[in-house]
Scaffold this motif. Structure first.
Motif, PDB file in Angstrom:
ATOM      1  N   VAL A 154     102.900 -25.531  37.928  1.00 19.29           N
ATOM      2  CA  VAL A 154     103.667 -24.285  37.981  1.00 19.29           C
ATOM      3  C   VAL A 154     105.119 -24.507  37.571  1.00 19.29           C
ATOM      4  CG1 VAL A 154     104.595 -22.548  39.537  1.00 19.29           C
ATOM      5  CG2 VAL A 154     102.185 -23.148  39.658  1.00 19.29           C
ATOM      6  N   LYS A 155     105.725 -25.606  38.077  1.00 18.10           N
ATOM      7  CA  LYS A 155     107.140 -25.850  37.829  1.00 18.10           C
ATOM      8  C   LYS A 155     107.408 -26.438  36.449  1.00 18.10           C
ATOM      9  CE  LYS A 155     108.176 -26.620  42.720  1.00 18.10           C
ATOM     10  NZ  LYS A 155     108.597 -27.615  43.723  1.00 18.10           N
ATOM     11  N   ASP A 156     106.582 -27.381  36.030  1.00 16.38           N
ATOM     12  CA  ASP A 156     106.865 -28.124  34.800  1.00 16.38           C
ATOM     13  C   ASP A 156     105.924 -27.776  33.651  1.00 16.38           C
ATOM     14  OD1 ASP A 156     108.863 -29.435  36.193  1.00 16.38           O
ATOM     15  OD2 ASP A 156     107.509 -31.006  36.859  1.00 16.38           O
ATOM     16  N   GLY A 157     104.625 -27.690  33.990  1.00 19.75           N
ATOM     17  CA  GLY A 157     103.641 -27.454  32.932  1.00 19.75           C
ATOM     18  C   GLY A 157     103.831 -26.139  32.208  1.00 19.75           C
ATOM     19  N   CYS A 158     104.033 -25.074  32.970  1.00 23.20           N
ATOM     20  CA  CYS A 158     104.244 -23.755  32.344  1.00 23.20           C
ATOM     21  C   CYS A 158     105.561 -23.709  31.595  1.00 23.20           C
ATOM     22  CB  CYS A 158     104.210 -22.662  33.411  1.00 23.20           C
ATOM     23  SG  CYS A 158     102.562 -22.353  34.070  1.00 23.20           S
ATOM     24  N   SER A 159     106.581 -24.347  32.154  1.00 22.23           N
ATOM     25  CA  SER A 159     107.865 -24.353  31.476  1.00 22.23           C
ATOM     26  C   SER A 159     107.784 -25.121  30.160  1.00 22.23           C
ATOM     27  CB  SER A 159     108.931 -24.999  32.370  1.00 22.23           C
ATOM     28  OG  SER A 159     109.048 -24.281  33.578  1.00 22.23           O
ATOM     29  N   GLY A 160     106.921 -26.134  30.139  1.00 25.31           N
ATOM     30  CA  GLY A 160     106.750 -26.924  28.923  1.00 25.31           C
ATOM     31  C   GLY A 160     106.178 -26.160  27.758  1.00 25.31           C
ATOM     32  N   LEU A 161     105.512 -25.063  28.039  1.00 26.17           N
ATOM     33  CA  LEU A 161     104.971 -24.245  26.953  1.00 26.17           C
ATOM     34  C   LEU A 161     106.093 -23.694  26.068  1.00 26.17           C
ATOM     35  CD1 LEU A 161     102.131 -22.262  28.708  1.00 26.17           C
ATOM     36  CD2 LEU A 161     101.870 -23.842  26.808  1.00 26.17           C
TER      37      LEU A 161
ATOM     38  N   ILE B 296      96.181 -21.387  28.338  1.00 20.18           N
ATOM     39  CA  ILE B 296      97.141 -22.200  27.581  1.00 20.18           C
ATOM     40  C   ILE B 296      96.873 -22.128  26.075  1.00 20.18           C
ATOM     41  CG2 ILE B 296      97.973 -24.553  27.202  1.00 20.18           C
ATOM     42  CD1 ILE B 296      97.718 -25.024  30.176  1.00 20.18           C
ATOM     43  N   PRO B 297      95.634 -22.333  25.600  1.00 17.67           N
ATOM     44  CA  PRO B 297      95.402 -22.149  24.156  1.00 17.67           C
ATOM     45  C   PRO B 297      95.706 -20.727  23.690  1.00 17.67           C
ATOM     46  CG  PRO B 297      93.579 -23.347  25.139  1.00 17.67           C
ATOM     47  CD  PRO B 297      94.435 -22.847  26.271  1.00 17.67           C
ATOM     48  N   TRP B 298      95.485 -19.748  24.568  1.00 19.92           N
ATOM     49  CA  TRP B 298      95.781 -18.363  24.196  1.00 19.92           C
ATOM     50  C   TRP B 298      97.275 -18.194  23.937  1.00 19.92           C
ATOM     51  CZ3 TRP B 298      98.847 -14.413  25.923  1.00 19.92           C
ATOM     52  CH2 TRP B 298      98.548 -13.130  25.466  1.00 19.92           C
TER      53      TRP B 298
ATOM     54  N   GLY C 166      86.122 -21.555  39.003  1.00 19.53           N
ATOM     55  CA  GLY C 166      86.362 -20.908  37.717  1.00 19.53           C
ATOM     56  C   GLY C 166      87.810 -20.925  37.272  1.00 19.53           C
ATOM     57  N   PHE C 167      88.732 -21.211  38.204  1.00 19.62           N
ATOM     58  CA  PHE C 167      90.144 -21.146  37.836  1.00 19.62           C
ATOM     59  C   PHE C 167      90.556 -22.195  36.811  1.00 19.62           C
ATOM     60  CE2 PHE C 167      94.754 -21.428  38.426  1.00 19.62           C
ATOM     61  CZ  PHE C 167      95.081 -20.084  38.339  1.00 19.62           C
ATOM     62  N   PRO C 168      90.063 -23.447  36.884  1.00 20.21           N
ATOM     63  CA  PRO C 168      90.385 -24.399  35.807  1.00 20.21           C
ATOM     64  C   PRO C 168      89.957 -23.911  34.433  1.00 20.21           C
ATOM     65  CG  PRO C 168      89.533 -25.569  37.704  1.00 20.21           C
ATOM     66  CD  PRO C 168      89.342 -24.105  37.987  1.00 20.21           C
ATOM     67  N   ARG C 169      88.835 -23.206  34.377  1.00 22.27           N
ATOM     68  CA  ARG C 169      88.395 -22.640  33.086  1.00 22.27           C
ATOM     69  C   ARG C 169      89.350 -21.533  32.638  1.00 22.27           C
ATOM     70  NH1 ARG C 169      83.465 -23.893  35.521  1.00 22.27           N
ATOM     71  NH2 ARG C 169      83.345 -21.910  36.615  1.00 22.27           N
ATOM     72  N   TYR C 170      89.906 -20.807  33.605  1.00 24.01           N
ATOM     73  CA  TYR C 170      90.902 -19.786  33.273  1.00 24.01           C
ATOM     74  C   TYR C 170      92.153 -20.432  32.677  1.00 24.01           C
ATOM     75  CZ  TYR C 170      94.588 -16.316  34.093  1.00 24.01           C
ATOM     76  OH  TYR C 170      95.664 -15.462  33.945  1.00 24.01           O
ATOM     77  N   ILE C 171      92.572 -21.558  33.242  1.00 27.76           N
ATOM     78  CA  ILE C 171      93.734 -22.279  32.702  1.00 27.76           C
ATOM     79  C   ILE C 171      93.438 -22.768  31.287  1.00 27.76           C
ATOM     80  CG2 ILE C 171      95.201 -24.312  32.987  1.00 27.76           C
ATOM     81  CD1 ILE C 171      94.912 -24.008  35.985  1.00 27.76           C
ATOM     82  N   LYS C 172      92.209 -23.282  31.073  1.00 26.74           N
ATOM     83  CA  LYS C 172      91.827 -23.747  29.741  1.00 26.74           C
ATOM     84  C   LYS C 172      91.830 -22.596  28.732  1.00 26.74           C
ATOM     85  CE  LYS C 172      89.000 -27.666  31.224  1.00 26.74           C
ATOM     86  NZ  LYS C 172      87.639 -28.248  31.245  1.00 26.74           N
TER      87      LYS C 172
END
Length: 288
Positions: A281-288, A43-45, A34-40
């Motif tokens: 964690v290091k790059d993807g979140c920072s990219g937001l 990020i749009p949120w 279920g965690f990939p669905r949480y990420i989906k």
């Protein structure tokens, strides 16, 4: 073209729900996978949160565009009124054309990045998402630490040492009885671990260890009620507590061995996901 409203403001004041909070909401599957669905969802949120805060800037830009278009009517009307005078009419038409050409450049001069601090707006939400990813994929070795600490409690704290009323009294009036509560806290963390449920077959054993620890704790409380009253019942409850505690330690030892083995399912999964999750964690979140 969204209208800026109080609802938009409320969105910007909200914080991202944790994985546990998201899973508890109706319609969300928080089980294994279920965690990939949480990420989906997350990020749009956060993108929606950024857009909600930027709506008022977009509204200002729209007002500027509307104002420029209204101003363009004056040279166009003047050109129509002076259509018989070619020079004057042509001059007013060129002014209107220049205003229309400059319109997108004027709106682009609105300093959106200076008006809205996007970084601080979602920084707290990004940290929540990072912590959830670290915990879910066990990137910090949390499970190993919990199991190692629990095993150490088993080694340092042995209920077999309690053989009489006096031993039990010393145990209950010292800090040793807190070790049993500490053990149950460790087993509870393991029983609730999403990583164990998702990537290993140790979830049932972790749940069983927690049940046994709670049983041992309950039997010790029942034995405490029999101190100085009924010797046989005291011994019976004490022995039941020892057996449950021993089984708890046995389960924990087996789990620690399985988790640290080179071919454990968690280790294999971590090899596949560690780099991907670490990059996120290091790059993807920072990219937001």
């Amino acid at each position: 073209g969204e209208e800026y409203s109080e609802q938009s403001r409320e969105v910007t004041l909200e914080t991202l729900a944790t994985y546990a909070e998201w899973s508890a909401k109706p319609g969300n599957d928080g089980g294994p996978g279920g965690f990939p669905r949480y990420i989906k969802y997350a990020i749009p949120w956060m993108v929606k949160k950024l857009i909600s805060e930027a709506i008022w800037v977009r509204y200002v830009k729209r007002c500027i565009r509307t104002g420029c278009k209204v101003l363009m009517l004056f040279p166009i009307l003047s050109a129509n009124l002076n259509w018989m005078t070619w020079g004057v009419s042509s001059k007013h038409v060129r002014v209107a054309w220049l205003m229309a050409f400059a319109l997108p450049f004027v709106t682009c001069t609105v300093p959106t990045r200076l008006l809205i601090d996007f970084d601080s707006l979602v920084s707290g939400d990004v940290e929540i998402l990072k912590m959830e990813a670290v915990a879910h994929y066990n990137l910090d070795g949390h499970l190993d630490n919990v199991l190692a600490n629990a095993s150490k409690v088993c080694e340092d704290h042995d209920l077999e040492r309690i053989q009489s009323f006096s031993d039990f009294a010393k145990w209950s009036h010292s800090n040793h009885h807190k070790n049993l509560q500490k053990m149950c806290d460790y087993t509870k963390q393991l029983a609730n671990s999403v990583a164990l449920k998702t990537f290993t077959d140790l979830a049932d054993e972790a749940h069983e260890a927690h049940i046994r620890c709670q049983t041992s704790q309950g039997k010790m409380l029942e034995a405490h009620a029999k101190v100085g009253k009924k010797h046989e019942e005291f011994n019976k409850k004490l022995q039941e507590a020892k057996v449950a505690y021993s089984m708890t330690c046995e389960h924990l030892g087996h789990m620690l061995t399985a988790l640290r083995s080179d071919d454990s399912l968690l280790t294999i999964k971590q090899r596949q996901l560690h780099d991907l999750a670490g990059t996120f964690v290091k790059d993807g979140c920072s990219g937001l």
